[in-house]
Design a protein around this motif. Structure first.
Motif, PDB file in Angstrom:
ATOM      1  N   LEU A  20       0.824  -1.206   0.000  1.00  0.00           N
ATOM      2  CA  LEU A  20       0.000   0.000   0.000  1.00  0.00           C
ATOM      3  C   LEU A  20       0.859   1.257   0.000  1.00  0.00           C
ATOM      4  O   LEU A  20       0.649   2.177  -0.795  1.00  0.00           O
ATOM      5  CB  LEU A  20      -0.917   0.005   1.222  1.00  0.00           C
ATOM      6  CG  LEU A  20      -1.832   1.212   1.364  1.00  0.00           C
ATOM      7  CD1 LEU A  20      -2.913   1.174   0.301  1.00  0.00           C
ATOM      8  CD2 LEU A  20      -2.446   1.243   2.742  1.00  0.00           C
ATOM      9  N   LYS A  21       1.848   1.294   0.881  1.00  0.00           N
ATOM     10  CA  LYS A  21       2.693   2.486   0.994  1.00  0.00           C
ATOM     11  C   LYS A  21       3.577   2.679  -0.227  1.00  0.00           C
ATOM     12  O   LYS A  21       3.894   3.809  -0.590  1.00  0.00           O
ATOM     13  CB  LYS A  21       3.534   2.420   2.272  1.00  0.00           C
ATOM     14  CG  LYS A  21       2.691   2.600   3.520  1.00  0.00           C
ATOM     15  CD  LYS A  21       3.533   2.680   4.752  1.00  0.00           C
ATOM     16  CE  LYS A  21       2.655   2.942   5.961  1.00  0.00           C
ATOM     17  NZ  LYS A  21       3.398   3.524   7.056  1.00  0.00           N
ATOM     18  N   ARG A  25       3.772   6.169  -2.192  1.00  0.00           N
ATOM     19  CA  ARG A  25       5.038   6.862  -2.449  1.00  0.00           C
ATOM     20  C   ARG A  25       5.220   7.128  -3.928  1.00  0.00           C
ATOM     21  O   ARG A  25       5.681   8.196  -4.339  1.00  0.00           O
ATOM     22  CB  ARG A  25       6.215   6.033  -1.923  1.00  0.00           C
ATOM     23  CG  ARG A  25       6.625   6.348  -0.521  1.00  0.00           C
ATOM     24  CD  ARG A  25       7.964   5.726  -0.182  1.00  0.00           C
ATOM     25  NE  ARG A  25       7.995   4.292  -0.404  1.00  0.00           N
ATOM     26  CZ  ARG A  25       7.640   3.375   0.494  1.00  0.00           C
ATOM     27  NH1 ARG A  25       7.230   3.750   1.681  1.00  0.00           N
ATOM     28  NH2 ARG A  25       7.714   2.093   0.227  1.00  0.00           N
ATOM     29  N   SER A  26       4.855   6.161  -4.749  1.00  0.00           N
ATOM     30  CA  SER A  26       4.973   6.310  -6.192  1.00  0.00           C
ATOM     31  C   SER A  26       4.089   7.451  -6.692  1.00  0.00           C
ATOM     32  O   SER A  26       4.501   8.247  -7.547  1.00  0.00           O
ATOM     33  CB  SER A  26       4.575   5.001  -6.866  1.00  0.00           C
ATOM     34  OG  SER A  26       4.560   5.147  -8.256  1.00  0.00           O
ATOM     35  N   MET A  27       2.870   7.553  -6.155  1.00  0.00           N
ATOM     36  CA  MET A  27       1.953   8.606  -6.558  1.00  0.00           C
ATOM     37  C   MET A  27       2.522   9.978  -6.209  1.00  0.00           C
ATOM     38  O   MET A  27       2.478  10.909  -7.025  1.00  0.00           O
ATOM     39  CB  MET A  27       0.597   8.417  -5.875  1.00  0.00           C
ATOM     40  CG  MET A  27      -0.434   9.453  -6.254  1.00  0.00           C
ATOM     41  SD  MET A  27      -2.035   9.194  -5.486  1.00  0.00           S
ATOM     42  CE  MET A  27      -1.638   9.399  -3.762  1.00  0.00           C
ATOM     43  N   VAL A  28       3.083  10.108  -5.012  1.00  0.00           N
ATOM     44  CA  VAL A  28       3.670  11.386  -4.585  1.00  0.00           C
ATOM     45  C   VAL A  28       4.833  11.761  -5.495  1.00  0.00           C
ATOM     46  O   VAL A  28       4.954  12.909  -5.922  1.00  0.00           O
ATOM     47  CB  VAL A  28       4.121  11.320  -3.114  1.00  0.00           C
ATOM     48  CG1 VAL A  28       4.987  12.503  -2.754  1.00  0.00           C
ATOM     49  CG2 VAL A  28       2.923  11.280  -2.203  1.00  0.00           C
ATOM     50  N   ARG A  29       5.672  10.794  -5.795  1.00  0.00           N
ATOM     51  CA  ARG A  29       6.814  11.058  -6.674  1.00  0.00           C
ATOM     52  C   ARG A  29       6.350  11.541  -8.046  1.00  0.00           C
ATOM     53  O   ARG A  29       6.968  12.426  -8.647  1.00  0.00           O
ATOM     54  CB  ARG A  29       7.668   9.800  -6.824  1.00  0.00           C
ATOM     55  CG  ARG A  29       8.465   9.466  -5.604  1.00  0.00           C
ATOM     56  CD  ARG A  29       9.403   8.301  -5.893  1.00  0.00           C
ATOM     57  NE  ARG A  29       9.964   7.790  -4.657  1.00  0.00           N
ATOM     58  CZ  ARG A  29       9.898   6.527  -4.260  1.00  0.00           C
ATOM     59  NH1 ARG A  29       9.301   5.620  -5.013  1.00  0.00           N
ATOM     60  NH2 ARG A  29      10.439   6.151  -3.130  1.00  0.00           N
ATOM     61  N   ARG A  60      -1.604  14.727   2.347  1.00  0.00           N
ATOM     62  CA  ARG A  60      -2.414  13.547   2.675  1.00  0.00           C
ATOM     63  C   ARG A  60      -1.529  12.332   2.946  1.00  0.00           C
ATOM     64  O   ARG A  60      -1.762  11.579   3.897  1.00  0.00           O
ATOM     65  CB  ARG A  60      -3.387  13.267   1.530  1.00  0.00           C
ATOM     66  CG  ARG A  60      -4.470  12.283   1.879  1.00  0.00           C
ATOM     67  CD  ARG A  60      -5.611  12.284   0.878  1.00  0.00           C
ATOM     68  NE  ARG A  60      -5.174  12.104  -0.494  1.00  0.00           N
ATOM     69  CZ  ARG A  60      -5.320  13.016  -1.461  1.00  0.00           C
ATOM     70  NH1 ARG A  60      -5.879  14.180  -1.189  1.00  0.00           N
ATOM     71  NH2 ARG A  60      -4.922  12.772  -2.683  1.00  0.00           N
ATOM     72  N   ILE A  61      -0.493  12.155   2.144  1.00  0.00           N
ATOM     73  CA  ILE A  61       0.407  11.021   2.336  1.00  0.00           C
ATOM     74  C   ILE A  61       1.228  11.208   3.616  1.00  0.00           C
ATOM     75  O   ILE A  61       1.545  10.237   4.305  1.00  0.00           O
ATOM     76  CB  ILE A  61       1.315  10.844   1.096  1.00  0.00           C
ATOM     77  CG1 ILE A  61       0.457  10.554  -0.140  1.00  0.00           C
ATOM     78  CG2 ILE A  61       2.317   9.736   1.301  1.00  0.00           C
ATOM     79  CD1 ILE A  61      -0.493   9.387  -0.012  1.00  0.00           C
ATOM     80  N   ALA A  62       1.548  12.447   3.952  1.00  0.00           N
ATOM     81  CA  ALA A  62       2.264  12.721   5.200  1.00  0.00           C
ATOM     82  C   ALA A  62       1.375  12.418   6.401  1.00  0.00           C
ATOM     83  O   ALA A  62       1.859  11.913   7.422  1.00  0.00           O
ATOM     84  CB  ALA A  62       2.736  14.166   5.241  1.00  0.00           C
ATOM     85  N   ASP A  63       0.079  12.701   6.291  1.00  0.00           N
ATOM     86  CA  ASP A  63      -0.851  12.387   7.378  1.00  0.00           C
ATOM     87  C   ASP A  63      -0.964  10.884   7.603  1.00  0.00           C
ATOM     88  O   ASP A  63      -1.226  10.433   8.718  1.00  0.00           O
ATOM     89  CB  ASP A  63      -2.242  12.955   7.085  1.00  0.00           C
ATOM     90  CG  ASP A  63      -2.306  14.456   7.280  1.00  0.00           C
ATOM     91  OD1 ASP A  63      -1.423  14.997   7.982  1.00  0.00           O
ATOM     92  OD2 ASP A  63      -3.223  15.090   6.722  1.00  0.00           O
ATOM     93  N   LYS A  64      -0.774  10.114   6.553  1.00  0.00           N
ATOM     94  CA  LYS A  64      -0.863   8.657   6.654  1.00  0.00           C
ATOM     95  C   LYS A  64       0.460   8.022   7.082  1.00  0.00           C
ATOM     96  O   LYS A  64       0.593   6.804   7.102  1.00  0.00           O
ATOM     97  CB  LYS A  64      -1.296   8.064   5.316  1.00  0.00           C
ATOM     98  CG  LYS A  64      -2.704   8.457   4.925  1.00  0.00           C
ATOM     99  CD  LYS A  64      -3.077   7.859   3.584  1.00  0.00           C
ATOM    100  CE  LYS A  64      -4.458   8.302   3.181  1.00  0.00           C
ATOM    101  NZ  LYS A  64      -4.847   7.734   1.884  1.00  0.00           N
TER     102      LYS A  64
END
Length: 88
Positions: A20-21, A25-29, A60-64
């Motif tokens: 999942l992570k 991470r790929s999406m953020v990149r 959002r990814i940082a919150d997760k």
């Protein structure tokens, strides 16, 4: 290899979280690369649009806890600094 029932369950949970992570991470990149590509093209308006769409995704990814909050803030700050330099 996990020998107890508890250890096997933890291994399953760790693997599902890893998958999942990795996607997150790929999406953020990808979003970050879009901003950098817009900056490199020299188009300030396009860079601002890309940054505005990337900012909530990074938060959002940082919150997760996939990305640490400090790293997310550092990434956003550096991108914003480059966009401001582009405008000047």
């Amino acid at each position: 290899m996990a020998n107890s029932k508890q250890a096997r369950k933890r291994a399953r949970q760790a693997e599902s979280r890893r998958v999942l992570k990795a996607g997150q991470r790929s999406m953020v990149r990808t979003y970050i690369k879009r901003v950098i590509k817009a900056i490199n093209s020299g188009d300030h308006a396009q860079a601002m649009d890309a940054f505005k769409s990337a900012q909530p995704v990074i938060d959002r990814i940082a919150d997760k806890d996939t990305l640490s909050k400090k790293k997310a803030a550092r990434i956003k700050s550096r991108l914003n600094k480059r966009i401001k330099a582009l405008a000047a």
